[in-house]
Design an enzyme around this catalytic site. Structure first.
Site, PDB file in Angstrom:
ATOM      1  N   ASP A  94      18.607  -5.037  -1.946  1.00 30.19           N
ATOM      2  CA  ASP A  94      17.143  -4.973  -1.724  1.00 30.19           C
ATOM      3  C   ASP A  94      16.436  -5.989  -2.929  1.00 30.19           C
ATOM      4  O   ASP A  94      16.823  -5.729  -3.830  1.00 30.19           O
ATOM      5  CB  ASP A  94      16.828  -3.449  -1.894  1.00 30.19           C
ATOM      6  CG  ASP A  94      17.080  -2.654  -0.395  1.00 30.19           C
ATOM      7  OD1 ASP A  94      17.718  -3.045   0.319  1.00 30.19           O
ATOM      8  OD2 ASP A  94      16.877  -1.499  -0.648  1.00 30.19           O
ATOM      9  N   HIS A 151      26.156  -5.442  -2.651  1.00 36.47           N
ATOM     10  CA  HIS A 151      26.972  -5.330  -1.569  1.00 36.47           C
ATOM     11  C   HIS A 151      27.512  -6.736  -1.094  1.00 36.47           C
ATOM     12  O   HIS A 151      26.865  -7.697  -1.819  1.00 36.47           O
ATOM     13  CB  HIS A 151      26.673  -4.474  -0.438  1.00 36.47           C
ATOM     14  CG  HIS A 151      26.375  -3.010  -0.650  1.00 36.47           C
ATOM     15  ND1 HIS A 151      26.986  -2.051  -0.187  1.00 36.47           N
ATOM     16  CD2 HIS A 151      25.161  -2.461  -1.485  1.00 36.47           C
ATOM     17  CE1 HIS A 151      26.431  -0.913  -0.776  1.00 36.47           C
ATOM     18  NE2 HIS A 151      25.479  -1.325  -1.524  1.00 36.47           N
ATOM     19  N   SER A 257      17.455  -6.559 -12.339  1.00 37.12           N
ATOM     20  CA  SER A 257      17.434  -7.816 -12.682  1.00 37.12           C
ATOM     21  C   SER A 257      17.690  -8.778 -11.348  1.00 37.12           C
ATOM     22  O   SER A 257      16.607  -8.741 -10.360  1.00 37.12           O
ATOM     23  CB  SER A 257      18.770  -8.301 -13.549  1.00 37.12           C
ATOM     24  OG  SER A 257      18.633  -9.368 -14.028  1.00 37.12           O
TER      25      SER A 257
END
Length: 299
Positions: A94, A151, A257
């Site tokens: 995200d 992921h 980050s």
């Protein structure tokens, strides 16, 4: 005070503050389990950043033993459905796209008018070759409110991991525009995989207050923020080799980050219309495998 002057002062401060010392203090604070303090920190953070806990596997803020456990919380299995098309290259996190495009003359765009080299990002030895010339890159920034697990965009077999010590500049639009070679200067973890489209790299970039970067196969790699030379692990291709499925978790950050994704030439293209500033979500299609598209399996 003008915005330009404020930005210059912010960047100057980044050079002056004790980045590592502050990050190590934040690392400890994030893992404190004294209920009154951790409850206060978690609740204030969730309120400030408007965290949607309905997406979390554990929606009860008080159930988390520490701020770090809350920050790296798992999502519900149905919160981020994966694009079902096997030709789709999935967004690994995200976040918001910082930059996206081709890798030309060994350079990646950092910000408007500022670029840096693939060699420096990957911490290659002088003259060492890499397979990404002419390929594609995407830089995705994770804000404090985002989900902070990373992921896999494709099925992959782990080939190599390199921990690169470095600075811990804040990572945002101001530092990207004002700090030369930002992503090649900050501490980072370079993970290289062999996939169905060839070699793919995922670079997990640290920043101020990012007190921990870890992977599912090695656990916590940093801290400590120590050493001057990169550490490199090469993984054997055998029955025990590390394979991760498309969409599987590969690592996580403590505090936000950036993830940089590198793809090889001639094997994939980004979705048309993706531009810097676009919000993206884990599991959505951000690219397409060209071999599958040519075979009629793409969209």
């Amino acid at each position: 005070m003008s915005r330009t002057l404020a930005n210059r002062l912010f960047i100057a401060l980044q050079h002056l503050i004790p980045q590592r010392w502050l990050s190590e203090r934040m690392y400890r604070l994030a893992r404190l389990q004294w209920p009154p303090l951790k409850r206060l920190i978690i609740r204030r953070f969730a309120r400030t950043y408007r965290i949607d806990m309905s997406l979390a596997q554990e929606p009860d803020l008080d159930a988390y033993p520490s701020f770090n456990a809350f920050f790296t919380r798992a999502l519900r299995p149905d919160a981020r459905p994966l694009d079902p098309d096997p030709a789709a290259i999935l967004c690994p996190v995200d976040g918001a796209i910082s930059q996206i495009g081709p890798i030309e003359s060994g350079r990646l765009i950092q910000a408007k008018g500022r670029d840096y080299s693939v060699e420096s990002l990957l911490a290659l030895a002088p003259g060492e070759l890499h397979p990404f010339e002419g390929g594609r890159f995407a830089t995705i920034y994770l804000s404090p409110r985002d989900y902070h697990r990373i992921h896999m965009p494709l099925d992959g077999r782990l080939d190599q991991m390199i921990h690169v010590p470095g600075r811990l500049f804040s990572v945002n639009a101001v530092t990207a525009a004002g700090v030369p070679n930002l992503f090649a200067r900050n501490e980072r973890l370079v993970c290289r995989f062999e996939t169905e489209i060839g070699p793919v790299a995922m670079i997990l970039v640290g920043a101020i207050f990012v007190g921990g970067i870890e992977t599912v196969w090695a656990g916590e790699v940093t801290p400590p923020h120590s050493g001057l030379e990169p550490q490199r692990w090469d993984y054997e291709v055998d029955d025990q080799c590390i394979r991760l499925e498309r969409g599987a978790e590969m690592g996580r950050f403590n505090l936000g980050s950036t993830v940089i994704l590198l793809l090889p030439p001639g094997q994939a293209e980004w979705e048309s219309g993706l531009t810097p500033g676009d919000v993206v979500r884990l599991g959505q299609r951000i690219g397409t495998r060209l071999d599958a598209k040519a075979a009629g399996h793409g969209h």
